[in-house]
Design an enzyme around this catalytic site. Structure first.
Site, PDB file in Angstrom:
ATOM      1  N   ARG A 112      24.331  10.223  -6.403  1.00 33.27           N
ATOM      2  CA  ARG A 112      23.328   9.666  -5.512  1.00 33.27           C
ATOM      3  C   ARG A 112      21.910  10.046  -5.944  1.00 33.27           C
ATOM      4  NH1 ARG A 112      23.558   5.396  -3.583  1.00 33.27           N
ATOM      5  NH2 ARG A 112      21.609   5.205  -4.723  1.00 33.27           N
ATOM      6  N   LYS A 147      -2.138   6.648  -3.784  1.00 35.65           N
ATOM      7  CA  LYS A 147      -1.216   6.282  -2.714  1.00 35.65           C
ATOM      8  C   LYS A 147       0.200   6.286  -3.280  1.00 35.65           C
ATOM      9  CE  LYS A 147      -4.624   3.548  -0.199  1.00 35.65           C
ATOM     10  NZ  LYS A 147      -5.007   2.196   0.301  1.00 35.65           N
ATOM     11  N   LYS A 179     -17.003   8.069  -3.112  1.00 33.35           N
ATOM     12  CA  LYS A 179     -16.735   6.949  -2.221  1.00 33.35           C
ATOM     13  C   LYS A 179     -17.841   6.810  -1.175  1.00 33.35           C
ATOM     14  CE  LYS A 179     -12.366   6.194  -1.307  1.00 33.35           C
ATOM     15  NZ  LYS A 179     -12.039   5.104  -2.257  1.00 33.35           N
TER      16      LYS A 179
END
Length: 293
Positions: A112, A147, A179
């Site tokens: 698995r 992300k 930013k």
């Protein structure tokens, strides 16, 4: 300044084995818990052998072979692992990726984890390849972002490279990305760029995000070498590329997906960053076929 970006490389990406082993070991410990594989130990005799084939159920791009190899190696029964494909290979439905032979209990208790890594990383590589193929006729490169799944960032960014993409920064500590909130606190784009340049060493990349053409002009005047233009739209990107005139590298970001990336790339930007290739990538269906040995 004219930017030349190499789209391909003859050298395939790699990961340090110790990182792979640490990740696989943690996954096996999580799965085996405090008492081991109750189902397998209860139903499979300790001396029974098996032969297992890892097989692709659909077309895609492979990533995670060494994760599967490590999963079976850490099972501790001296399993034989034979790979027929390598990371970065194109897969067709029915392709045999690898074969494992040996103790059946060890195989079933570690399969698995092997499949989880293979399916997840191959899914990212496959999605990245789809994006990369759509912009292959341009100079632009598809890039990942921060992300990513917590704890799996290095692995997922490796999968992006296996799919023909490029990596953005790995974390907050390896590059500067100024930013909108940084700019708001600093007072101006110029102040932010100068402060960053005075703080970091000469080997640290400094990139700044802008939202308008006026901000882009200020960033270029301040000597920015890389500018992220956020949510500009196609016409806005064309204007940004024209205004830049080769002075800096231009990265497009914001709302980019499989349907829009071709148009974005054809505006002339250098890089396109999207979280779609990591956190939104579906897994690739890879199965395990077992025959008793």
């Amino acid at each position: 300044m004219t930017n030349t970006i190499a789209k391909t490389s003859a050298v395939m990406p790699s990961l340090p084995h110790i990182l792979i082993e640490e990740g696989v070991r943690a996954a096996l410990k999580e799965d085996l818990g405090r008492a081991g594989d109750l189902t397998t130990d209860a139903t499979i005799g300790p001396d029974l052998s098996a032969k297992v084939s890892l097989v692709s159920r659909e077309a895609g791009r492979l990533c995670g072979v060494d994760f599967a190899r490590s999963s079976f190696a850490l099972a501790g029964a001296g399993l034989a692992f034979e790979a027929f494909k390598k990371d970065g290979d194109v897969l067709a439905p029915g392709d045999e990726i690898a074969r494992v032979t040996g103790n059946a209990r060890a195989i079933l208790s570690s399969e698995r984890v092997a499949l989880n890594y293979l399916c997840h990383l191959s899914g990212i590589a496959t999605t990245t390849a789809k994006f990369a193929d759509l912009i292959a006729h341009t100079k632009a490169r598809i890039c990942c972002t921060r992300k990513t799944t917590p704890g799996l960032r290095a692995f997922e960014k490796y999968a992006v490279r296996c799919g023909g993409g490029a990596n953005h920064r790995f974390g907050l500590d390896d590059a500067v990305l100024i930013k909108d909130n940084h700019i708001a606190v600093c007072g101006s784009i110029t102040n932010a760029i100068e402060a960053a340049r005075n703080y970091v060493g000469h080997l640290v990349v400094i990139e700044i995000e802008v939202d308008t053409l006026i901000q882009l002009e200020e960033a270029l005047a301040a000597g920015a070498s890389t500018v992220l233009v956020d949510n500009f739209g196609i016409n806005g990107l064309k204007e940004a590329v024209a205004l830049n005139a080769g002075r800096a590298r231009i990265e497009a970001s914001g709302g980019i997906n499989i349907d829009t990336i071709k148009d974005v790339a054809e505006t002339g930007v250098d890089y396109i960053s999207s979280s779609k290739i990591t956190i939104s990538a579906p897994t690739l269906d890879i199965g395990l076929d077992v025959t008793l040995g």
